[in-house]
Design a protein around this motif. Structure first.
Motif, short mmCIF file in Angstrom:
data_model
loop_
_atom_site.label_atom_id
_atom_site.label_comp_id
_atom_site.label_asym_id
_atom_site.label_seq_id
_atom_site.Cartn_x
_atom_site.Cartn_y
_atom_site.Cartn_z
N GLY A 73 53.50 14.12 30.04
CA GLY A 73 52.74 12.89 30.21
C GLY A 73 53.49 11.72 30.79
N ASN A 131 47.22 13.59 30.54
CA ASN A 131 47.07 12.43 29.66
C ASN A 131 45.60 12.15 29.37
N SER A 149 44.81 7.19 31.55
CA SER A 149 45.02 7.28 33.00
C SER A 149 44.19 6.25 33.74
N LEU A 163 52.28 14.34 25.46
CA LEU A 163 51.81 13.00 25.78
C LEU A 163 52.97 12.01 25.78
N SER A 180 44.16 15.01 24.89
CA SER A 180 44.46 15.31 26.29
C SER A 180 43.22 15.17 27.15
#
Length: 607
Positions: free
Chosen positions: A308, A373, A378, A491, A518
């Protein structure tokens, strides 16, 4: 005896009637065209124009036996003034042929000089007729010969400096301004010729014809830039041009002078020569392919899904462009999908960047993110990257083109794009309950959480294009194997801290989100993100378009692209919707590219 001679004479007459000394043979059109147009570049032998010159000077056999002596004889005829442009072309082609056979660099330089003199005669002297095939051949000879003249014995191109190079009849002093090697805060280096490469993996190879030797140059010593960056491993398309003042006069000397000029072809497409505007040769597709060949972008695709914070281990920036910011041009931002990278936009970028109707109106930016992520995380990175880019390139908000931005997202990237143009902040805060107001939550955690949930329409976005986007989730993301793979996603540490600080303080959230953060979980049908985002309308003033892929031949409403079903990719209220027969990577298809082209051309003409 007399009868015998008469018989022989009759036989001779018979045979001579069957085979005359001069005749024609009917051939097919392809064979005829090859015979008429073959030259040293296409066939490795002199063109018919140069053969005529050799025959007229009775040098045909001598060129085969002693090419340097034959070339010297032709050169002497030209510098004496007894011969002119026809001999110059022949000298260019024959010198190049001899250079190719022997790899003697003085003959490459001589070929470039002769071709330049043919193309740019003295004032008052007629230039080559544009219908004369020798004109284009001379351009190509100049370009290829200059490439050969700049090539070092080891095959590299380090000759961008002041130099004195040998000619078969003397020497040439070449001046070069080293400031031409500086671009932004970087230095151009490691030049690679792209004229003689074969491009694979892209449907079309675009080439702008003109004069000059096209290269792709690497850049070094550049620092990352906040907001909008230029990739450190960018291959810059450049063209080298050797300028020779009054070449006909200089040919009569043994010490010639020239200037080597270097142009970046994305901001310069022509040069002035003798009062004429002459286009520069450019190979943008080949330069793009050279950059992507062996690029680390391909390695990032899986790594960016599993790790991540991989991107921030390499560079602090996530929004990049292949050209510097261009005031007055509308940004088009590409957002890739899961386990992917900006390299997957190469096909579409190659088509749009080389469209003369689009390139002067748009600039292309690429967002990179770790696709494993959480989607909301994001999206926060995308939102803040776009805002930072505008603050950086236009701090005074003087460029109205930046407020006409177009976002294009594929797959998960489409979800990120939609999160830029909907208002879900209050709805997401409501789902989080009172956790954000809990005084036990650290301030750093609260600040990051508030940034994540700040899903508000960006005021500078006007158009969004969704490609194969799972607005209602992906059935692949919902299957058992996908969730097993998602367990390996690591992550970012700061996100894990936020999760622990917030989720563990709310039993209900702990049940709903523990181990399900996720992007795979977010794209699962029925997930909290999909439930909120799917029906959310685009903000007022935003125009949306959908490009949906289906694989089968049956009713497309019941079909899928192998990852996303039509019913998930479809959105009501879009200005246009195109269904393409394709797998999930629809952004690489000709139909999708033409649809994006149509949308951009329409957008560029709006007031």
């Amino acid at each position: 005896m007399a009868r015998g001679w008469i018989g022989l004479f009759a036989m001779a007459l018979t045979f001579s009637a069957c085979a005359t000394p001069i005749s024609v043979i009917q051939v097919d059109s392809q064979t005829a065209q090859r015979a008429l147009t073959r030259n040293v570049l296409s066939a490795g032998e002199p063109s018919r124009f140069s053969q005529i010159i050799l025959n007229q000077a009775d040098l045909y056999a001598r060129f085969a036996e002693d090419p340097e002596a034959a070339l010297w004889t032709l050169h002497a005829e030209v510098v004496s003034g007894r011969q002119g442009e026809n001999q110059l072309f022949a000298l260019a082609e024959l010198s190049f042929l001899h250079a190719e056979r022997t790899k003697k660099q003085p003959y490459y330089l001589a070929a470039a000089l002769y071709a330049y003199a043919f193309l740019f005669p003295p004032p008052g002297t007629p230039t080559a007729d544009p219908y004369d095939p020798r004109f284009r051949d001379a351009c190509d000879l100049y370009n290829r010969a200059l490439t050969g003249a700049l090539r070092s014995p080891d095959g590299t191109y380090g000759g961008f400096r002041d130099a004195v190079l040998l000619l078969p009849f003397g020497e040439m002093a070449i001046a070069f301004d080293p400031a031409q090697l500086t671009w932004l805060d970087r230095r151009l280096t490691d030049f690679v010729s792209v004229a003689d490469v074969e491009v694979k993996g892209l449907r079309n190879r675009y080439r702008r014809t003109g004069v000059g030797a096209p290269f792709a140059a690497s850049t070094v010593a550049g620092a990352t830039r906040p907001g909008l960056d230029i990739p450190l491993r960018l291959k810059v398309p450049v063209t080298a041009f050797l300028r020779v003042d009054d070449p006909w006069a200089q040919l009569k000397t043994t010490r010639l002078r020239a200037t080597l000029e270097l142009y970046r072809t994305f901001d310069t497409d022509a040069v002035q020569v003798g009062g004429r505007l002459v286009p520069l040769e450019a190979e943008p597709t080949a330069a793009l392919a050279a950059m992507l060949s062996g690029s680390a972008a391909w390695d990032f695709e899986l790594g960016g899904f599993l790790v991540g914070d991989l991107l921030r281990q390499r560079t602090p920036t996530q929004l990049a462009a292949l050209e510097p910011y261009q005031p007055g041009r509308i940004p088009v931002v590409f957002v890739h999908g899961t386990a992917s990278s900006p390299a997957r936009w190469a096909e579409m970028f190659n088509e749009l960047q080389n469209d003369p109707r689009i390139h002067p109106r748009y600039q292309f930016w690429f967002f990179t993110y770790e696709t494993g992520n959480p989607v909301l995380y994001s999206a926060m990175r995308l939102r803040e990257s776009l805002e930072a880019a505008l603050r950086t390139v236009d701090p005074g908000s003087q460029d109205p083109a930046l407020r006409q931005m177009v976002l294009i997202g594929h797959s998960q990237g489409g979800l990120l794009v939609k999160l830029m143009v909907v208002d879900l902040e209050e709805a997401i805060r409501t789902q989080l309950g009172s956790v954000l107001e809990n005084p036990q939550v650290p301030e750093e955690t609260r600040d990051l959480a508030l940034r994540i949930v700040a899903v508000r329409p960006l005021p500078f976005v006007r158009q969004v294009i969704f490609l194969a986007t799972p607005h209602r989730g992906s059935y692949v993301a919902g299957d058992w194997l996908a969730h097993q793979i998602a367990r390996f996603v690591r992550l970012p540490g700061q996100l894990l801290r936020v999760t622990e600080d917030i989720v563990l303080r709310d039993p209900e959230l702990a049940v709903r989100f523990r181990g399900r953060l996720s992007s795979v979980d977010a794209m699962t049908p029925g997930s909290p993100v999909i439930t909120l985002l799917g029906p959310a309308p685009l903000a007022s003033g935003i125009t949306g378009h959908s490009i949906i892929a289906v694989k089968g031949d049956g009713p497309f409403q019941q079909d899928t692209d192998g990852v996303v079903a039509f019913e998930s990719a479809h959105l009501d209220g879009m200005a246009s919707e195109l269904v393409v027969t394709s797998g999930h990577s629809v952004q690489q298809t000709a139909a999708a590219i033409e649809e994006v082209r149509r949308i951009l051309l329409e957008h560029a003409t709006r007031p």
